[in-house]
Design an enzyme around this catalytic site. Structure first.
Site, PDB file in Angstrom:
ATOM      1  N   HIS A  86      12.906  -3.705   4.999  1.00  0.00           N
ATOM      2  CA  HIS A  86      11.448  -3.345   4.939  1.00  0.00           C
ATOM      3  C   HIS A  86      11.217  -2.832   6.530  1.00  0.00           C
ATOM      4  O   HIS A  86      11.635  -3.528   7.339  1.00  0.00           O
ATOM      5  CB  HIS A  86      10.632  -4.718   4.899  1.00  0.00           C
ATOM      6  CG  HIS A  86       9.295  -4.458   5.129  1.00  0.00           C
ATOM      7  ND1 HIS A  86       8.333  -3.778   4.307  1.00  0.00           N
ATOM      8  CD2 HIS A  86       8.402  -4.876   6.451  1.00  0.00           C
ATOM      9  CE1 HIS A  86       6.990  -3.650   4.881  1.00  0.00           C
ATOM     10  NE2 HIS A  86       7.097  -4.350   5.971  1.00  0.00           N
ATOM     11  N   ASP A 165      -2.461 -11.321  -1.301  1.00  0.00           N
ATOM     12  CA  ASP A 165      -2.193 -10.790   0.018  1.00  0.00           C
ATOM     13  C   ASP A 165      -3.124  -9.326   0.145  1.00  0.00           C
ATOM     14  O   ASP A 165      -3.633  -8.909   0.968  1.00  0.00           O
ATOM     15  CB  ASP A 165      -0.600 -10.222   0.126  1.00  0.00           C
ATOM     16  CG  ASP A 165      -0.402  -9.461   1.306  1.00  0.00           C
ATOM     17  OD1 ASP A 165      -0.722  -9.784   2.541  1.00  0.00           O
ATOM     18  OD2 ASP A 165      -0.234  -8.289   1.254  1.00  0.00           O
ATOM     19  N   ARG A 172      -8.664  -8.655   6.302  1.00  0.00           N
ATOM     20  CA  ARG A 172      -8.337  -8.641   7.830  1.00  0.00           C
ATOM     21  C   ARG A 172      -8.276  -7.265   8.494  1.00  0.00           C
ATOM     22  O   ARG A 172      -8.898  -7.287   9.675  1.00  0.00           O
ATOM     23  CB  ARG A 172      -6.538  -8.889   7.529  1.00  0.00           C
ATOM     24  CG  ARG A 172      -6.317 -10.271   7.578  1.00  0.00           C
ATOM     25  CD  ARG A 172      -4.773 -10.720   7.235  1.00  0.00           C
ATOM     26  NE  ARG A 172      -4.068 -10.003   8.298  1.00  0.00           N
ATOM     27  CZ  ARG A 172      -2.668  -9.530   7.909  1.00  0.00           C
ATOM     28  NH1 ARG A 172      -2.173  -9.511   6.811  1.00  0.00           N
ATOM     29  NH2 ARG A 172      -1.944  -9.270   9.072  1.00  0.00           N
ATOM     30  N   SER A 187       2.286 -11.949   5.096  1.00  0.00           N
ATOM     31  CA  SER A 187       1.710 -10.886   4.335  1.00  0.00           C
ATOM     32  C   SER A 187       3.155 -10.151   3.867  1.00  0.00           C
ATOM     33  O   SER A 187       3.443  -9.825   2.663  1.00  0.00           O
ATOM     34  CB  SER A 187       0.853 -10.006   5.086  1.00  0.00           C
ATOM     35  OG  SER A 187       0.858  -8.729   4.508  1.00  0.00           O
ATOM     36  N   LYS A 191       5.429 -10.602  -0.171  1.00  0.00           N
ATOM     37  CA  LYS A 191       5.825  -9.351  -0.994  1.00  0.00           C
ATOM     38  C   LYS A 191       7.288  -9.191  -1.369  1.00  0.00           C
ATOM     39  O   LYS A 191       7.547  -9.036  -2.564  1.00  0.00           O
ATOM     40  CB  LYS A 191       5.107  -8.035  -0.549  1.00  0.00           C
ATOM     41  CG  LYS A 191       3.540  -7.900  -0.476  1.00  0.00           C
ATOM     42  CD  LYS A 191       2.992  -6.721   0.035  1.00  0.00           C
ATOM     43  CE  LYS A 191       3.054  -7.016   1.432  1.00  0.00           C
ATOM     44  NZ  LYS A 191       1.974  -6.220   2.145  1.00  0.00           N
TER      45      LYS A 191
HETATM   46  N1  URA Z   1       2.352  -4.696   6.707  1.00  0.00           N
HETATM   47  C1  URA Z   1       2.024  -5.712   5.768  1.00  0.00           C
HETATM   48  O1  URA Z   1       2.366  -5.539   4.585  1.00  0.00           O
HETATM   49  N2  URA Z   1       1.172  -6.528   5.869  1.00  0.00           N
HETATM   50  C2  URA Z   1       0.766  -6.929   7.339  1.00  0.00           C
HETATM   51  O2  URA Z   1      -0.103  -7.707   7.450  1.00  0.00           O
HETATM   52  C3  URA Z   1       1.000  -5.971   8.372  1.00  0.00           C
HETATM   53  C4  URA Z   1       1.800  -4.807   7.921  1.00  0.00           C
END
Ligand code: URA
Length: 429
Positions: A86, A165, A172, A187, A191
């Site tokens: 990621h 999320d 947010r 967050s 995932k």
């Molecule tokens: N990417 C995400 O998936 N979540 C965040 O809070 C910031 C970047």
């Protein structure tokens, strides 16, 4: 149902710098997902978290509660170890495209669930969608079939993964609470853990083109995420990497796919090749694969074979002509000397203004829009030399891109290149 807490009590606890209990966290995430806690209440709680922080226990429980809001994928039927990467996002960051097939060619299974871009950094799915016919939306069965047949799949994360999320991230975004390390870490990791990978490498970008500009903040975010992953049983390591200068020589969807294919063909810009190989070695090692050299898989064409099969399996034509934008504008040097700097953020915003990115969710992006860089920091420049080519389908977009690009490169008669090392830090706990 009688709710065990009142939202105001939870908000007041965080406002007064108290630690939230596991029960409070579980409840507030579930109640917000169910619509029992209102947006304005969750906004207040998010701001209290941004201002007062969270302990590692709170972050871990918050992450778990978000995972529990949806389903978890499971890959135990595969006969290869799973590994994923990621990136927190950067300008010209197309590394996922050559990396996923490369790791598959070395024996890993890469379930890469990706997103679309928002703002100045591009999204992997937007890039791949510039390939004629390629499809991002797959069912779980299709995802498993592509992964089994090709060793890698890059597709959209379904709505079942961490739905809490999705709702929280949208809130947010409009309440100035994106930039809180506990919220970013939970967050991203909710995932990735729900995606079911056994090994995960995090590429946390730092520098002016990154979300976390300060390397110290990037390091704290990286460590927080590594700890979350490890405590959830995922072998997790992080690299903090440079995003003060764009990666490679292209920024924009089809332009970046072309460059990725060059890397898979054994060529491509040195920084893209180097970072791809470093991340591939980390993924392979975290997945427990031994005796495979990703450099060989790039040179002998086996990574390219996986790429071609993976693109075809998702409806794309690996030999199809990639689109070019209708209009082009070139920028030439007005002075001679050494290029010592290039502002990644300005280049990213310019590509976005040319139509490569979106400013609202759901907006269409231009496949051909973006920027080609003909010189990078360290190069000697002469007056009149071509520095950048801007591409867009809508020529009225050039003015906005040129405005932000003003001052984006620094050329001096004599001077040192000032930039971050490609790998700023490696984190393993
Ligand atoms: N990417 C995400 O998936 N979540 C965040 O809070 C910031 C970047």
């Amino acid at each position: 149902m009688i709710e065990p807490f009142a939202a105001v009590e939870v908000i007041a606890a965080k406002r007064d710098r108290n630690e939230l209990s596991d029960a409070q966290i579980d409840w507030v995430i579930s109640a917000y997902t169910r619509g029992v806690v209102a947006d304005e209440q969750m906004s207040a709680l998010l701001m209290a978290i941004l201002l007062n922080g969270m302990t590692s226990r709170e972050i871990s429980r918050w992450t778990q509660a978000m995972i529990d809001s949806g389903s978890r994928l499971e890959w135990s039927g595969l006969n290869r170890p799973t590994a994923d990467k990621h990136s927190t996002g950067g300008v010209g960051d197309k590394i996922t495209l050559p990396l996923a097939p490369l790791v598959a060619a070395c024996g890993g299974a890469v379930p890469q669930l990706s997103g679309r871009g928002l703002g100045h950094t591009g999204g992997t799915l937007d890039k791949l969608e510039s390939i004629p016919g390629w499809r991002a939306e797959l069912t779980n069965e299709e995802m498993l079939k592509v992964l089994r047949d090709c060793g890698a799949v890059i597709c959209a994360a379904g709505s079942g993964l961490a739905p809490a999320d999705k709702k929280l991230y949208a809130l947010r975004d409009v309440t100035a609470t994106v930039e809180a390390i506990p919220l970013i870490a939970s967050s991203i990791m909710s995932k990735k853990i729900a995606e079911g990978t056994a090994a995960l490498i995090l590429d946390v970008k730092t520098g002016n083109g990154a979300f976390m500009r300060d390397p110290k903040e990037a390091s704290i975010l990286a460590r927080t995420m590594v700890e979350l992953g490890e405590s959830a049983g995922v072998t997790t390591r992080a690299l903090v990497t440079a995003m003060d200068v764009p990666l490679g020589l292209t920024v924009g969807n089809a332009l970046e796919v072309r460059e990725s294919v060059e890397v898979l063909a054994g060529g491509g810009p040195a920084d893209v090749v180097e970072l791809t190989l470093i991340l591939a070695r980390e993924m392979i090692s975290a997945a427990g694969i031994v005796g495979k050299d990703p450099e060989v898989a790039l040179k002998d064409g086996s990574a390219m074979d996986v790429w071609r099969r993976m693109i075809k399996a998702q409806g794309g034509d690996p030999d199809g002509e990639l689109p070019w934008a209708k209009e082009r504008h070139q920028i030439f040097a007005t002075t001679s000397g050494r290029m010592v700097g290039m502002n990644a953020m300005k280049v990213g915003v310019a590509a976005w203004r040319l139509g490569a990115g979106r400013s609202r969710q759901g907006e269409k992006v231009q496949a051909g829009a973006g920027i080609e860089l003909h010189a990078k920091p360290g190069h000697e420049i002469t007056t009149g030399q071509l520095l950048m080519s801007l591409h867009t389908d809508e020529p009225e977009r050039f003015a906005g891109a040129l405005e932000i690009l003003d001052g984006s490169v620094t050329i001096v008669p004599d001077g040192e290149v000032k930039r971050l090392p490609l790998i700023v830090e490696r984190i393993q706990v």
